[in-house]
Scaffold this active site. Structure first.
Site, PDB file in Angstrom:
ATOM      1  N   SER A  86      -3.550  43.255  55.075  1.00  0.00           N
ATOM      2  CA  SER A  86      -4.721  43.149  54.895  1.00  0.00           C
ATOM      3  C   SER A  86      -5.611  42.642  53.967  1.00  0.00           C
ATOM      4  CB  SER A  86      -5.010  44.829  54.841  1.00  0.00           C
ATOM      5  OG  SER A  86      -4.696  45.458  53.579  1.00  0.00           O
ATOM      6  N   ASN A 114      -0.706  40.075  42.684  1.00  0.00           N
ATOM      7  CA  ASN A 114      -0.045  41.242  43.340  1.00  0.00           C
ATOM      8  C   ASN A 114      -1.399  42.332  43.322  1.00  0.00           C
ATOM      9  OD1 ASN A 114       1.342  42.960  45.130  1.00  0.00           O
ATOM     10  ND2 ASN A 114       2.085  44.033  43.486  1.00  0.00           N
ATOM     11  N   HIS A 149      -1.850  46.408  43.246  1.00  0.00           N
ATOM     12  CA  HIS A 149      -1.130  47.732  43.097  1.00  0.00           C
ATOM     13  C   HIS A 149      -2.091  48.919  43.151  1.00  0.00           C
ATOM     14  CE1 HIS A 149       2.352  50.375  42.290  1.00  0.00           C
ATOM     15  NE2 HIS A 149       1.709  51.089  41.281  1.00  0.00           N
TER      16      HIS A 149
END
Length: 190
Positions: A12, A106, A108
């Site tokens: 996504s 990244n 999280h």
């Protein structure tokens, strides 16, 4: 920036970022996607979107050094300069991490360093937030290092944890802010 994505499932974040690139909201070029899951919907999407795509996993390459080298080769051949983890559920190897040091991001689904580390991903994170009694959660974009969820934080967005929250309601509230947060972090990184 020339973006490469790593995704294990739907990808996504890769989809959201690619749409932002197409619309001109983000000045970058999505070029490649790698998945460790041969049945990942992200692989089909990447092919349709015209991105170079490949399935590389320990099932295909059981030697971790060979897998690390193959991943690095794929991204360098595509001339990728920035990596984005889009729900990638494996640790990155030392060669890939070294080559893209300071250029691998990244997202999280919590306010790191709370609720991060080995085993803390997806629904487990939201369950941990609810179990802890925290009054807020959110999302964190960080640089990827060899330590899981330990890299420097680039951006965070907070959301409230409200009385009566369930896993689903908290997850939806966090996911609603993730795309914008990732775009903000990538603009800063550029």
């Amino acid at each position: 920036m020339r973006l490469g994505f790593l995704a294990s499932h739907g990808g996504s974040a890769a989809r959201h970022i690619t749409a932002a690139c197409v619309s001109g909201e983000l000045s970058a070029t999505p070029v490649a996607l790698l998945s460790n899951n041969s049945r990942s919907p992200a692989l089909a999407w990447a092919h349709e979107a015209g991105l170079a795509s490949v399935h590389l996993s320990s099932a295909k390459l059981p030697d971790p050094n060979m897998l690390d080298s193959a991943m690095l080769d794929f991204f360098t051949q595509a001339r990728v300069d920035t990596l984005v983890l889009s729900g990638y559920m494996r640790e990155l190897g030392p060669r890939l991490l070294s080559h893209y040091a300071g250029r691998t991001v990244n997202i999280h689904p919590s306010l790191l360093p709370r609720h991060g580390g080995r085993g803390m991903y997806g629904d487990r994170v939201h369950e941990a937030v609810l179990a802890s009694g925290d009054t807020e959660s959110g999302a964190t974009v960080h640089l990827v290092t060899s330590g899981i969820d330990e890299g420097p934080v680039l951006a965070q967005t907070r959301v409230p944890v409200v009385p009566g929250d369930t896993l689903e309601t908290l997850k939806a509230r966090v996911q609603a802010v993730e795309g914008g947060l990732m775009l903000r972090a990538l603009k800063q990184l550029a």
